[in-house]
Design an enzyme around this catalytic site. Structure first.
Site, PDB file in Angstrom:
ATOM      1  N   GLU A  96      21.441  59.142   1.791  1.00 48.29           N
ATOM      2  CA  GLU A  96      21.395  57.683   1.778  1.00 48.29           C
ATOM      3  C   GLU A  96      19.960  57.161   1.897  1.00 48.29           C
ATOM      4  OE1 GLU A  96      25.658  57.008   4.009  1.00 48.29           O
ATOM      5  OE2 GLU A  96      23.813  56.308   4.936  1.00 48.29           O
ATOM      6  N   CYS A 109      14.553  52.476   4.403  1.00 47.43           N
ATOM      7  CA  CYS A 109      14.959  53.450   5.425  1.00 47.43           C
ATOM      8  C   CYS A 109      15.342  54.724   4.679  1.00 47.43           C
ATOM      9  CB  CYS A 109      16.144  52.879   6.207  1.00 47.43           C
ATOM     10  SG  CYS A 109      16.800  54.035   7.411  1.00 47.43           S
ATOM     11  N   CYS A 116      23.103  65.957   9.566  1.00 49.13           N
ATOM     12  CA  CYS A 116      22.265  66.016  10.770  1.00 49.13           C
ATOM     13  C   CYS A 116      22.940  66.925  11.798  1.00 49.13           C
ATOM     14  CB  CYS A 116      22.080  64.620  11.370  1.00 49.13           C
ATOM     15  SG  CYS A 116      20.960  64.598  12.798  1.00 49.13           S
ATOM     16  N   CYS A 120      25.081  62.792  17.338  1.00 50.07           N
ATOM     17  CA  CYS A 120      25.284  61.554  18.109  1.00 50.07           C
ATOM     18  C   CYS A 120      26.687  61.018  17.800  1.00 50.07           C
ATOM     19  CB  CYS A 120      24.220  60.519  17.747  1.00 50.07           C
ATOM     20  SG  CYS A 120      22.538  61.143  17.964  1.00 50.07           S
ATOM     21  N   CYS A 123      27.533  58.062  15.290  1.00 47.98           N
ATOM     22  CA  CYS A 123      26.811  58.046  14.014  1.00 47.98           C
ATOM     23  C   CYS A 123      27.604  58.804  12.960  1.00 47.98           C
ATOM     24  CB  CYS A 123      25.444  58.697  14.234  1.00 47.98           C
ATOM     25  SG  CYS A 123      24.580  59.059  12.698  1.00 47.98           S
ATOM     26  N   CYS A 340      23.752  54.444   9.302  1.00 46.21           N
ATOM     27  CA  CYS A 340      23.410  55.769   8.803  1.00 46.21           C
ATOM     28  C   CYS A 340      24.650  56.628   8.549  1.00 46.21           C
ATOM     29  CB  CYS A 340      22.520  56.411   9.860  1.00 46.21           C
ATOM     30  SG  CYS A 340      22.178  58.103   9.604  1.00 46.21           S
TER      31      CYS A 340
HETATM   32  S1  SF4 Z   1      21.710  58.954  14.992  1.00 47.75           S
HETATM   33 FE1  SF4 Z   1      22.729  60.222  13.439  1.00 47.75          FE
HETATM   34  S2  SF4 Z   1      21.152  60.821  12.000  1.00 47.75           S
HETATM   35 FE2  SF4 Z   1      20.111  60.071  13.864  1.00 47.75          FE
HETATM   36  S3  SF4 Z   1      19.800  61.919  15.109  1.00 47.75           S
HETATM   37 FE3  SF4 Z   1      21.759  61.069  15.781  1.00 47.75          FE
HETATM   38  S4  SF4 Z   1      23.280  62.149  14.509  1.00 47.75           S
HETATM   39 FE4  SF4 Z   1      21.288  62.443  13.530  1.00 47.75          FE
END
Ligand code: SF4
Length: 359
Positions: A96, A109, A116, A120, A123, A340
């Protein structure tokens, strides 16, 4: 033995391009002709590069390529300010890139990884896991892609935020090579003050950034001001507890004499109370810090919701009482899955629904 795979020229910094060409017997002048063709003229193909000697052009044609990203899907927010792109890489992965235009300034961005590993919980990218690191050329290619879009309307790009899919400090070498390309004065010449790298708190990477003096502004995602609360939202907090993280931040600020931005996603009832703000204020008080508070972009895989405006104001008031300035960052493009990883997840869900089911 030399590899037969053509080199993506966008993967190379100017010194690395110089090494390649000097290995073929060309002087630095030829390197700069190729470089300005790539980033000033923004040639779309090798045969569009101007002013090259025929022998160099044919050598480049044999051993190199220009790796472009292919648009796969795009959406526009209803207010017209946010344009979200899903771009396809050569191996079929999608990433993205989000272009935001407001008040005559354009910000992009960009992603540094496909997926990833940081996990998190709120996310959509974290919910997917990591597929792979992006190459420098795949990171730079996102900027080139939006610059072409902006050029069509006579606009130019000012800010780049490394805050899309992925953890930039988990892909340190490629991310920094891409940053070197973005700020190169003979090329895109973006201002170092206008490039922001956002990390979830990868302590060795923060210390390395401090030692290497890279041309970026640093933003650290906190989301919790005690280890237990932070780890519940950001699993990387178990690996790098707050005392280690804050030591690394102090080291960065002392060494670089540069402020750190701390990101705090506000989730109703989970980390947005006055008590949470007091704990955060005590953690950051006395540091050269600025907090960006961001009401949560809801995701399908997480049941939290954004904080109410009154809670946001109260949170900021408490921070200010500790001498910690803060700004509310707007949730732009929420109607187009602009958080994201959300567009990629939404497109994949739609694709799965439209696939024929097996008998
Ligand atoms: S917010 Fe999402 S993209 Fe950013 S570090 Fe955490 S899991 Fe990874």
């Amino acid at each position: 033995m030399p590899s037969d795979t053509p080199i993506n020229l966008y993967d190379l910094t100017r010194p690395a391009l110089g090494e390649l060409l000097s290995g073929w017997g060309y002087r630095p002048h030829h390197r700069d002709v190729v470089w300005t063709g790539l980033y000033r003229q923004q040639a779309r193909a090798l045969d569009e590069l101007q002013g090259l000697r025929p022998d160099l052009r044919s050598r480049l044609g044999e051993h190199t390529r220009l790796g472009h990203l292919t648009p796969h899907h795009e959406t526009f927010s209803s207010d017209g300010h946010t344009h979200k792109l899903l771009l396809r890489l050569d191996d079929g992965q999608t990433i993205e890139t989000v272009l935001m235009r407001f008040k005559g300034r354009a910000t992009v961005c960009i992603s540094t990884q496909a997926g990833c590993a940081m996990g998190c919980v709120f996310c959509a990218t974290g919910q997917m896991g990591l597929s792979r690191h992006l190459s420098p050329g795949e990171i730079v290619g996102q900027v080139l892609h939006v610059q072409r879009i902006l050029r069509e309307s006579g606009e130019s790009l000012r800010n780049v935020v490394l805050m899309g899919m992925g953890e930039p400090l988990h892909n340190y070498e490629h991310t920094m090579a891409a940053v070197d390309v973005l700020v190169d004065p003979l090329g895109l010449a973006l201002g170092p003050r206008f490039i922001t790298l956002s990390t979830v708190g990868v302590v060795p990477g923060i210390r390395r950034l401090a030692d290497e003096d890279r041309p970026v502004q640093l933003a650290v995602s906190l989301h919790g001001a005690t280890d237990a609360e932070r780890a519940a939202l950001v699993p990387a907090g178990r690996r790098w507890p707050l005392d280690e993280l804050m030591d690394a931040c102090r080291y960065y600020i002392d060494k670089r004499k540069r402020r750190i931005f701390f990101e705090w996603t506000l989730i109703a009832g989970r980390n947005d109370t006055v008590e949470h703000a007091q704990t955060l204020g005590r953690l950051l008080g006395g540091l050269d810090a600025h907090v960006n508070v961001i009401p949560l972009n809801p995701t399908v895989g997480y049941d939290g919701g954004p904080s109410q405006p009154a809670s946001v104001r109260a949170f900021q008031d408490v921070l200010m009482s500790h001498g910690v300035p803060s700004t509310v960052r707007q949730r732009r493009g929420i109607d187009i899955d602009a958080g994201c990883g959300q567009l990629k997840s939404a497109v994949e869900r739609r694709t799965r629904r439209s696939l024929p089911t097996s008998p």
